[in-house]
Enzyme design. Structure first.
Site, PDB file in Angstrom:
ATOM      1  N   CYS A  39      -2.253   1.491  -4.386  1.00 45.97           N
ATOM      2  CA  CYS A  39      -1.015   2.024  -4.582  1.00 45.97           C
ATOM      3  C   CYS A  39      -0.835   2.391  -6.085  1.00 45.97           C
ATOM      4  O   CYS A  39       0.348   2.936  -6.406  1.00 45.97           O
ATOM      5  CB  CYS A  39       0.253   1.109  -3.971  1.00 45.97           C
TER       6      CYS A  39
ATOM      7  N   CYS B  55       0.911  -1.103   0.016  1.00 45.22           N
ATOM      8  CA  CYS B  55       0.177  -0.131  -0.213  1.00 45.22           C
ATOM      9  C   CYS B  55       0.931   1.186  -0.101  1.00 45.22           C
ATOM     10  O   CYS B  55       1.985   1.147  -0.107  1.00 45.22           O
ATOM     11  CB  CYS B  55      -1.021   0.177   1.075  1.00 45.22           C
TER      12      CYS B  55
ATOM     13  N   CYS C 243       3.673  -0.434  -8.437  1.00 45.48           N
ATOM     14  CA  CYS C 243       4.137  -1.784  -8.221  1.00 45.48           C
ATOM     15  C   CYS C 243       4.640  -2.327  -9.639  1.00 45.48           C
ATOM     16  O   CYS C 243       3.869  -2.251 -10.467  1.00 45.48           O
ATOM     17  CB  CYS C 243       3.159  -2.781  -7.706  1.00 45.48           C
TER      18      CYS C 243
END
Length: 145
Positions: A93, A19, A97
């Site tokens: 997020c 997150c 990633c």
């Protein structure tokens, strides 16, 4: 030279929770998975912009469940953490990633507990637990029997 392999390591899935701040949702998820799956799953958590400490309300909410995350430290998301993980679960997020082929990715749409009181964090915590229980049955089907 002969190297001994621990076959248990080959069968242990690694799950990475990500997150933004690595201070609430991902820490609660990691805490639940560690508590409920034990050593059967390797658990990592990280944030795209980690805070300096764990959200105190998340600590309190997990303590109500008998899980201590107070000693955890937010970690920065690294490419290495993603590479070594079999399952990457993101929680708000965005595109921070990195994506690698052959990995299982899930995005859990959960409210951010940052700035929320305990009454608002409990339902987030409970939904995380529900999802962790499902994840365990998928990763460790022998436990579901």
């Amino acid at each position: 030279m002969i190297y001994a392999l621990d076959m248990a390591d080959l069968d242990t899935p690694t799950v990475l929770f990500v997150c933004v701040h690595n201070a609430g949702r991902s820490q609660m998820a990691a805490g639940y998975l560690r508590a409920l799956a034990g050593d059967a799953v390797e658990v990592l958590s990280a944030g795209s912009a980690p805070k300096d400490e764990i959200n105190p309300v998340a600590i309190l909410a997990m303590a109500e469940e008998g899980i201590d995350i107070a000693g955890n430290i937010p970690n920065v998301l690294t490419v290495e953490a993603v590479k070594e993980s079999d399952v990457v679960i993101t929680m708000g997020c965005g595109d921070a990633c990195p994506i690698f082929p052959g990995k299982r990715y899930e995005d859990w749409d959960l409210d951010d507990p940052a700035g929320q009181g305990i009454d608002a964090v409990r339902p987030i915590r409970d939904e995380i637990r529900r999802r962790i229980e499902v994840l365990i049955t998928e990763l460790l089907p022998e436990r579901a029997a």
